[in-house]
Motif scaffolding. Sequence first.
Motif, PDB file in Angstrom:
ATOM      1  N   GLY A 212       0.806  -1.219   0.000  1.00 47.08           N
ATOM      2  CA  GLY A 212       0.000   0.000   0.000  1.00 47.08           C
ATOM      3  C   GLY A 212       0.840   1.271   0.000  1.00 47.08           C
ATOM      4  O   GLY A 212       0.457   2.274  -0.598  1.00 47.08           O
ATOM      5  N   THR A 213       1.984   1.220   0.642  1.00 41.67           N
ATOM      6  CA  THR A 213       2.860   2.403   0.727  1.00 41.67           C
ATOM      7  C   THR A 213       4.118   2.239  -0.119  1.00 41.67           C
ATOM      8  O   THR A 213       5.053   3.018   0.004  1.00 41.67           O
ATOM      9  CB  THR A 213       3.273   2.645   2.192  1.00 41.67           C
ATOM     10  N   ALA A 214       4.121   1.214  -0.976  1.00 43.63           N
ATOM     11  CA  ALA A 214       5.345   0.877  -1.711  1.00 43.63           C
ATOM     12  C   ALA A 214       5.800   1.988  -2.634  1.00 43.63           C
ATOM     13  O   ALA A 214       7.002   2.234  -2.767  1.00 43.63           O
ATOM     14  CB  ALA A 214       5.133  -0.412  -2.511  1.00 43.63           C
ATOM     15  N   ILE A 215       4.873   2.672  -3.287  1.00 47.78           N
ATOM     16  CA  ILE A 215       5.261   3.689  -4.266  1.00 47.78           C
ATOM     17  C   ILE A 215       6.018   4.830  -3.600  1.00 47.78           C
ATOM     18  O   ILE A 215       6.871   5.479  -4.211  1.00 47.78           O
ATOM     19  CB  ILE A 215       4.024   4.223  -5.022  1.00 47.78           C
ATOM     20  N   ASN A 216       5.718   5.084  -2.325  1.00 47.71           N
ATOM     21  CA  ASN A 216       6.420   6.128  -1.575  1.00 47.71           C
ATOM     22  C   ASN A 216       7.588   5.585  -0.754  1.00 47.71           C
ATOM     23  O   ASN A 216       8.393   6.364  -0.233  1.00 47.71           O
ATOM     24  CB  ASN A 216       5.440   6.846  -0.638  1.00 47.71           C
ATOM     25  N   TYR A 221       9.656  -2.053   0.273  1.00 47.08           N
ATOM     26  CA  TYR A 221       9.059  -3.072  -0.600  1.00 47.08           C
ATOM     27  C   TYR A 221      10.120  -4.060  -1.092  1.00 47.08           C
ATOM     28  O   TYR A 221       9.955  -5.280  -0.980  1.00 47.08           O
ATOM     29  CB  TYR A 221       8.373  -2.388  -1.779  1.00 47.08           C
ATOM     30  N   ILE A 222      11.218  -3.552  -1.640  1.00 45.89           N
ATOM     31  CA  ILE A 222      12.259  -4.412  -2.206  1.00 45.89           C
ATOM     32  C   ILE A 222      12.955  -5.195  -1.098  1.00 45.89           C
ATOM     33  O   ILE A 222      13.241  -6.401  -1.255  1.00 45.89           O
ATOM     34  CB  ILE A 222      13.270  -3.579  -3.008  1.00 45.89           C
ATOM     35  N   GLU A 223      13.231  -4.555   0.025  1.00 48.49           N
ATOM     36  CA  GLU A 223      13.905  -5.267   1.113  1.00 48.49           C
ATOM     37  C   GLU A 223      13.006  -6.333   1.724  1.00 48.49           C
ATOM     38  O   GLU A 223      13.498  -7.334   2.253  1.00 48.49           O
ATOM     39  CB  GLU A 223      14.392  -4.275   2.165  1.00 48.49           C
ATOM     40  N   THR A 224      11.680  -6.146   1.640  1.00 46.18           N
ATOM     41  CA  THR A 224      10.755  -7.197   2.077  1.00 46.18           C
ATOM     42  C   THR A 224      10.870  -8.416   1.174  1.00 46.18           C
ATOM     43  O   THR A 224      10.906  -9.564   1.650  1.00 46.18           O
ATOM     44  CB  THR A 224       9.304  -6.670   2.067  1.00 46.18           C
ATOM     45  N   ILE A 225      10.933  -8.193  -0.133  1.00 47.64           N
ATOM     46  CA  ILE A 225      11.108  -9.301  -1.075  1.00 47.64           C
ATOM     47  C   ILE A 225      12.437 -10.015  -0.816  1.00 47.64           C
ATOM     48  O   ILE A 225      12.523 -11.254  -0.839  1.00 47.64           O
ATOM     49  CB  ILE A 225      11.042  -8.789  -2.527  1.00 47.64           C
ATOM     50  N   LEU A 226      13.477  -9.251  -0.554  1.00 46.16           N
ATOM     51  CA  LEU A 226      14.792  -9.840  -0.284  1.00 46.16           C
ATOM     52  C   LEU A 226      14.791 -10.647   1.011  1.00 46.16           C
ATOM     53  O   LEU A 226      15.440 -11.699   1.092  1.00 46.16           O
ATOM     54  CB  LEU A 226      15.850  -8.734  -0.223  1.00 46.16           C
ATOM     55  N   ASP A 227      14.072 -10.174   2.015  1.00 40.55           N
ATOM     56  CA  ASP A 227      13.973 -10.923   3.278  1.00 40.55           C
ATOM     57  C   ASP A 227      13.274 -12.267   3.057  1.00 40.55           C
ATOM     58  O   ASP A 227      13.664 -13.289   3.635  1.00 40.55           O
ATOM     59  CB  ASP A 227      13.209 -10.105   4.321  1.00 40.55           C
ATOM     60  N   ILE A 228      12.222 -12.259   2.231  1.00 39.81           N
ATOM     61  CA  ILE A 228      11.522 -13.507   1.901  1.00 39.81           C
ATOM     62  C   ILE A 228      12.475 -14.466   1.194  1.00 39.81           C
ATOM     63  O   ILE A 228      12.537 -15.665   1.501  1.00 39.81           O
ATOM     64  CB  ILE A 228      10.288 -13.216   1.024  1.00 39.81           C
ATOM     65  N   GLN A 297      22.118  -7.869  -4.220  1.00 38.98           N
ATOM     66  CA  GLN A 297      20.755  -8.215  -3.823  1.00 38.98           C
ATOM     67  C   GLN A 297      19.742  -7.706  -4.842  1.00 38.98           C
ATOM     68  O   GLN A 297      18.736  -8.380  -5.122  1.00 38.98           O
ATOM     69  CB  GLN A 297      20.466  -7.639  -2.441  1.00 38.98           C
ATOM     70  N   ILE A 298      20.002  -6.515  -5.404  1.00 40.95           N
ATOM     71  CA  ILE A 298      19.122  -5.978  -6.438  1.00 40.95           C
ATOM     72  C   ILE A 298      19.057  -6.941  -7.620  1.00 40.95           C
ATOM     73  O   ILE A 298      17.988  -7.169  -8.204  1.00 40.95           O
ATOM     74  CB  ILE A 298      19.615  -4.593  -6.890  1.00 40.95           C
ATOM     75  N   MET A 299      20.187  -7.532  -7.972  1.00 42.49           N
ATOM     76  CA  MET A 299      20.221  -8.447  -9.108  1.00 42.49           C
ATOM     77  C   MET A 299      19.428  -9.721  -8.826  1.00 42.49           C
ATOM     78  O   MET A 299      18.924 -10.356  -9.765  1.00 42.49           O
ATOM     79  CB  MET A 299      21.667  -8.791  -9.468  1.00 42.49           C
ATOM     80  N   ILE A 300      19.309 -10.096  -7.565  1.00 39.63           N
ATOM     81  CA  ILE A 300      18.472 -11.256  -7.222  1.00 39.63           C
ATOM     82  C   ILE A 300      17.025 -10.970  -7.606  1.00 39.63           C
ATOM     83  O   ILE A 300      16.359 -11.796  -8.250  1.00 39.63           O
ATOM     84  CB  ILE A 300      18.576 -11.574  -5.714  1.00 39.63           C
TER      85      ILE A 300
END
Length: 547
Positions: A212-216, A221-228, A297-300
Amino acid sequence: MNEFRIYLSIETRRNFPKLTQDFLERAKTAEELTALNITSTSDSIIDDHLTSHASLLHSNSSNSMSRNNFKIYSRNSNNDKRHYNNIQLSNSSNQPSHSNKIYGQTSYDSCKDTELSHLSNLETNIPSSQNLQQPQHHYNNSLKKVEEVLIRDQLDVIYSESKALLRNERHQDLALLFKLVNRVPNATNELKKIVENHIYEMGINTIERVSGTAINDPKLYIETILDIHKKYLILVQNVFNNAQDFIIALDKVKKRLTQTAGSTTKSPELLARYCDILLRKGNKGVEETDLEEKFNQIMIVFNYVEDKDVYQKFYSRMLAKRLVGQLSASDDYEESMISKLKQAGGYEYTSKLQRMFQDIGVSKTLVPEYEKYRENHRATGIADFSILVLSSNSWPFSAPPNFILPIELKLTFDSFTDFYIHRHNGRKLTCLHQHSKGELQTFFTRQKYILQVSTYQMVVLLLFNKALNWTVERMQDETQIKSELLLQVLFGLLKSKLLVCTDINEDELDEDLKDTNIKLNYSIRLATNFKSKKLRINLNVPLKSVE
């Protein structure tokens, strides 16, 4: 007579979940399996013995049974003598219910008893084959029958229990369960599906909480995906021993999460925004070594982005703004990130990005050469001037609508155009005024201020060197700036209190005024009493209708 023993081990505890307790109840009549001696070499007889054993394990136990003795005949093929093997089963009433055990051994090397909470734990150990006179295939058949009884026939219970172990993150128990299931051909297929669905369910729920707040907040958002990614990669490595099927399943889930967490363009855009945050000046709290790790991590995440062209489009725009605005934290970081993208996406994918860097490098050599040209030709114009020449097919910029430059700017632009065309015959220069900026010094105030302004703001303010009062309509006629752009420029200058409009009171200016409220007949003048605590004032703000 050679003989070997098979011990089967099951350990239970109190307060088990219902599914596990039901499974253990079926084995309760076999609390102590002792002295199962197999001396026959006949496959059919061995199979019969174990079939009897299997039916016993699947029968309903009765707590009233105190002791059962079963005699099983096994024939010796050499002398036709019969040997009796007793299977003794007991249900001792004085033994604690949470420590019932069935001991078993079904592998060549002796190993320690281990415990699988909520499930039976099959530890296998059989004496070395050099000490056995029975043929090897007899052992294999026996082992297969044990596996059939204790694992294959209990798969539904095991699969159900695996879901609870995943939810409760009981990874050590889950690893033992995997070792059991892995003994049965194709039995891990269903377990793999269970794990895949669990990771997706947990992952999508986690991502939706921050989307919901990802755009701001693209960083979150990205670090949440990386944590998963990190969490479940450890699960696959430690619990499932990096099994290839489970690695593939994890990859499928991460791709689904990246694609379904919002629109197909959401993840690529947010990943590009996250890169922009890391690569801009003022990114505090990130060390150089940490930044390189962030790029990895971005490349992941990048590898799981479905539409990489969308990412390239957003990344290109943000890179262009960093380079033109001189906002990059480091050229080395920029080149490092592009190098990683090139490795993942190929030369063509990053060719435009690399040409953008080349244009910046070439432009740096143009400025001193132009200075020499001005001296030789005694050209007049802006004293402190710099310029970037960008190839039109590499940069994500488009030419703005034309407008009339004031004489103070026009002389310099015309001079540079002559210099450049003389060196590169046949080329055409188009000014990107929406990305240009400059500085003006005030002379109408007691205190001298340096104003950092856009080209559009500079054009409007330089009008007041000709006259002290202008209507909005006259300004537009003089500059030929599009109406919607001119109103935005005037709105910003009025809010800064550098300009004053007699048709707008201060209360309206501070609260509800919009740029569309400014009318063509409004009169605008310089605020001769302008004051500011800052001597250098940044008035350059992005305009809605301009890139």
